[in-house]
Enzyme design. Structure first.
Site, PDB file in Angstrom:
ATOM      1  N   SER A 164       1.142  -1.394  -0.178  1.00 25.84           N
ATOM      2  CA  SER A 164      -0.224  -0.502   0.183  1.00 25.84           C
ATOM      3  C   SER A 164       1.094   1.011  -0.019  1.00 25.84           C
ATOM      4  O   SER A 164       1.050   2.025  -0.331  1.00 25.84           O
ATOM      5  CB  SER A 164      -0.884   0.065   1.263  1.00 25.84           C
ATOM      6  OG  SER A 164      -2.265  -1.068   1.109  1.00 25.84           O
ATOM      7  N   GLY A 212      -6.119  -3.561  -8.345  1.00 24.21           N
ATOM      8  CA  GLY A 212      -6.836  -2.579  -7.511  1.00 24.21           C
ATOM      9  C   GLY A 212      -6.028  -1.276  -7.384  1.00 24.21           C
ATOM     10  O   GLY A 212      -7.130  -0.560  -7.241  1.00 24.21           O
ATOM     11  N   ARG A 243     -14.253  -6.307 -10.319  1.00 29.17           N
ATOM     12  CA  ARG A 243     -14.809  -5.227  -9.273  1.00 29.17           C
ATOM     13  C   ARG A 243     -15.151  -3.531  -9.367  1.00 29.17           C
ATOM     14  O   ARG A 243     -14.801  -3.113 -10.375  1.00 29.17           O
ATOM     15  CB  ARG A 243     -13.102  -4.841  -8.592  1.00 29.17           C
ATOM     16  CG  ARG A 243     -12.333  -6.391  -8.578  1.00 29.17           C
ATOM     17  CD  ARG A 243     -11.382  -6.652  -8.102  1.00 29.17           C
ATOM     18  NE  ARG A 243     -11.260  -6.498  -6.462  1.00 29.17           N
ATOM     19  CZ  ARG A 243      -9.729  -5.264  -5.526  1.00 29.17           C
ATOM     20  NH1 ARG A 243      -9.099  -5.817  -6.208  1.00 29.17           N
ATOM     21  NH2 ARG A 243     -10.536  -5.146  -4.665  1.00 29.17           N
ATOM     22  N   SER A 285     -13.295   2.676   2.111  1.00 34.09           N
ATOM     23  CA  SER A 285     -12.451   2.756   1.352  1.00 34.09           C
ATOM     24  C   SER A 285     -10.947   3.590   1.386  1.00 34.09           C
ATOM     25  O   SER A 285     -11.056   4.169   0.973  1.00 34.09           O
ATOM     26  CB  SER A 285     -12.647   2.161   0.118  1.00 34.09           C
ATOM     27  OG  SER A 285     -12.092   2.326  -1.635  1.00 34.09           O
ATOM     28  N   ASP A 292      -8.159  -6.913   5.049  1.00 32.34           N
ATOM     29  CA  ASP A 292      -6.793  -8.147   4.484  1.00 32.34           C
ATOM     30  C   ASP A 292      -6.724  -9.142   5.151  1.00 32.34           C
ATOM     31  O   ASP A 292      -6.631 -10.252   4.045  1.00 32.34           O
ATOM     32  CB  ASP A 292      -6.311  -7.446   3.674  1.00 32.34           C
ATOM     33  CG  ASP A 292      -6.408  -6.348   2.502  1.00 32.34           C
ATOM     34  OD1 ASP A 292      -7.442  -6.377   2.053  1.00 32.34           O
ATOM     35  OD2 ASP A 292      -5.700  -5.545   2.556  1.00 32.34           O
ATOM     36  N   ARG A 321     -13.895 -13.148  -1.389  1.00 34.48           N
ATOM     37  CA  ARG A 321     -13.149 -13.746  -0.372  1.00 34.48           C
ATOM     38  C   ARG A 321     -13.806 -14.445   0.814  1.00 34.48           C
ATOM     39  O   ARG A 321     -13.536 -15.251   1.464  1.00 34.48           O
ATOM     40  CB  ARG A 321     -12.182 -12.863   0.347  1.00 34.48           C
ATOM     41  CG  ARG A 321     -11.015 -12.298  -0.460  1.00 34.48           C
ATOM     42  CD  ARG A 321     -10.447 -11.848   0.457  1.00 34.48           C
ATOM     43  NE  ARG A 321      -9.271 -11.197  -0.775  1.00 34.48           N
ATOM     44  CZ  ARG A 321      -8.015 -10.321  -0.825  1.00 34.48           C
ATOM     45  NH1 ARG A 321      -8.230  -9.034   0.760  1.00 34.48           N
ATOM     46  NH2 ARG A 321      -7.057 -10.963  -1.932  1.00 34.48           N
ATOM     47  N   ARG A 365      -4.688 -13.789  -1.202  1.00 32.42           N
ATOM     48  CA  ARG A 365      -4.183 -14.018   0.424  1.00 32.42           C
ATOM     49  C   ARG A 365      -4.997 -15.611   0.651  1.00 32.42           C
ATOM     50  O   ARG A 365      -4.674 -15.863   0.945  1.00 32.42           O
ATOM     51  CB  ARG A 365      -4.851 -12.815   0.585  1.00 32.42           C
ATOM     52  CG  ARG A 365      -4.135 -12.129   0.750  1.00 32.42           C
ATOM     53  CD  ARG A 365      -4.398 -10.665   1.691  1.00 32.42           C
ATOM     54  NE  ARG A 365      -4.817  -9.045   1.128  1.00 32.42           N
ATOM     55  CZ  ARG A 365      -2.916  -9.091   1.033  1.00 32.42           C
ATOM     56  NH1 ARG A 365      -1.926  -9.820   1.659  1.00 32.42           N
ATOM     57  NH2 ARG A 365      -2.522  -7.735   0.572  1.00 32.42           N
TER      58      ARG A 365
END
Ligand code: S3P
Length: 430
Positions: free
Chosen positions: A23, A94, A122, A167, A314, A345, A387
């Site tokens: 990030s 993303g 997405r 977000s 996450d 997920r 992940r």
């Protein structure tokens, strides 16, 4: 490396550094490309997501140079970008796509942003709508997804915007657009996501203030290049925390891990579950970081809802794996965002654990798992999601027999050395 096999493991021991924070790396690269002068960023991970951002900047005429783990960005300010007419492939990332939308909102000409199958599913309206409110032209594909076409406005209008969801990608895209807007961009509402952008922009000379639950950014400031050293990614460290907790006689030391409080939600939750984890903050710049030591522990189930969710979003698939080994019930709700990550997920982790014999109940916004449950080795799918592949590897350590992870190469999106590191800690990886 399409399929990897992992057998149950007795003890994991070792001391290591995880790759630099993905990030922070995306943000540092983009800010460097908007600044004037050189930005030198140490600790840039060699992951596919970060490479997508570097390639995108290069496609816009920004020069970069990599020397080992450092990248130098030759920034010449936003007016030096040559984006018009480009098609930029954001691959699986993303963050690359959404952050670039914010920057391209003020770039002249039309740019097309594409991604792989997962990224093309997405949601992008969450960014397109406020950017249109600032004056950019944004065209999405049917269903509000990529490919995205964006035509920047020479004079963007600053907006006051109430973020409807927590977000960090939306927040960051709007702040990056606000850098070139006329006046003060103010964000309120769900600003309670990871705050790397708020910390980073002022380092580059932007005029940003966080006060009373609002973020205010003054447009039009010239930014200058800086030197930054990126700490290890806590979301990558999370896999080793989980691995040590559920493998008997284990102790792992992680050095140089990012300990920004908006990213340590997983550590806080693991401690509440009974996990023996020690953290020592050793550096404060550019963000808090230090050493984390974790040892095998008996875990208890936990309930995670509401404001706790964005702080470990996450890590929730990994929490599901731990929940199967914890005493009592674990409940995760208010996490419907998990359905629009690199995979759905909630279903992907439930399918993986069910294949290993676990009982998992899923809801639109989460799951419940009663533990402890004995996992059995099985063939499981990564769903092309890094992940999920890594969470499956951790589940395999606790399962009887051998587990085969299909599509395991996707770990390269965030952690290319994941399986070799697992093996060096004592994991049985084939
Ligand atoms: C990220 C923010 C999070 C996270 C993603 C990276 C970022 O998404 O899931 O992996 O770098 O800003 P949100 O935009 O949902 O917060």
């Amino acid at each position: 490396m399409a399929h990897v096999r992992i057998a149950s493991t007795k003890a994991l021991q070792g001391s290591l550094r995880v790759p630099g924070d993905k990030s922070i790396a995306h943000r540092a690269l983009i800010c460097g490309a908007l600044a004037n002068g050189w930005t030198r960023i140490a600790g840039v991970p060699r992951s596919a997501d970060v490479s997508a951002t570097i390639r995108a900047l290069n496609a816009c005429g920004v020069q970069t140079q990599r020397n080992d783990d450092a990248v130098v960005v030759h920034g010449a300010g936003p007016d030096a970008w040559l984006a018009s007419g480009n098609t930029i492939d954001c691959a699986n990332s993303g963050t690359t796509m959404r952050l670039l939308m914010g920057v391209l909102a003020s770039q002249p000409g039309r740019v097309r942003l594409t991604g792989d199958i997962s990224l093309s599913r997405r949601p992008m309206r969450r960014i397109a709508e406020p950017l249109r409110g600032m004056g950019a032209r944004v065209t999405l594909s049917e269903g509000g997804v990529a490919p995205v076409e964006i035509e920047g406005a020479r004079e963007l209008r600053a907006i006051a915007y109430e973020l409807p969801l927590p977000s960090a990608q939306v927040k960051t895209a709007l702040l990056l657009a606000g850098l070139r807007a006329d006046g003060e961009t103010v964000l309120r509402g769900r600003v309670d996501s990871r705050d790397h952008t708020e910390r980073m922009l002022p380092r580059f000379g932007a005029a940003l203030d966080v006060r009373g639950g609002a973020i205010a950014l003054q447009g039009g400031r010239r930014m200058r290049g800086v030197f930054l050293d990126i700490p290890g990614d806590p979301s990558s460290a999370a896999f080793w925390l989980a691995a040590a907790l559920l493998t008997p006689e284990s102790r792992i030391e992680l050095r140089g891990v990012g300990l920004n409080p908006t990213r340590t939600g997983f550590i806080d939750v693991l401690r509440r579950m009974g996990g023996a984890i020690e953290t020592r903050v050793q550096r404060s710049e550019p963000e808090p970081s230090g050493t984390v030591v974790v040892e095998s522990s008996r875990l208890r189930g936990i309930t995670i809802t509401g404001r706790d969710v964005p702080m470990l979003i996450d890590e929730l698939p990994l929490l599901a794996v731990l929940a199967t080994q914890a005493e009592g019930t674990t409940v995760v709700r208010d996490a419907s965002e998990l359905r629009v990550k690199e995979s759905d997920r909630i279903e992907a982790v439930a399918a993986m654990l069910r294949a290993m014999g676990a009982k998992v109940d899923t809801f639109e916004d989460g799951f419940t798992i009663a533990g402890p449950q004995q996992l059995r080795g099985a063939i499981v799918e990564s769903h092309g999601d890094h992940r999920i592949a890594m969470a499956a590897a951790i589940a395999a350590l606790a399962a009887s027999g051998e587990t085969e992870i299909r599509g395991a190469e996707c770990v390269g999106v965030s952690y290319p050395a994941f399986f070799s590191t697992l093996s060096s800690l004592g994991g049985c990886v084939q």
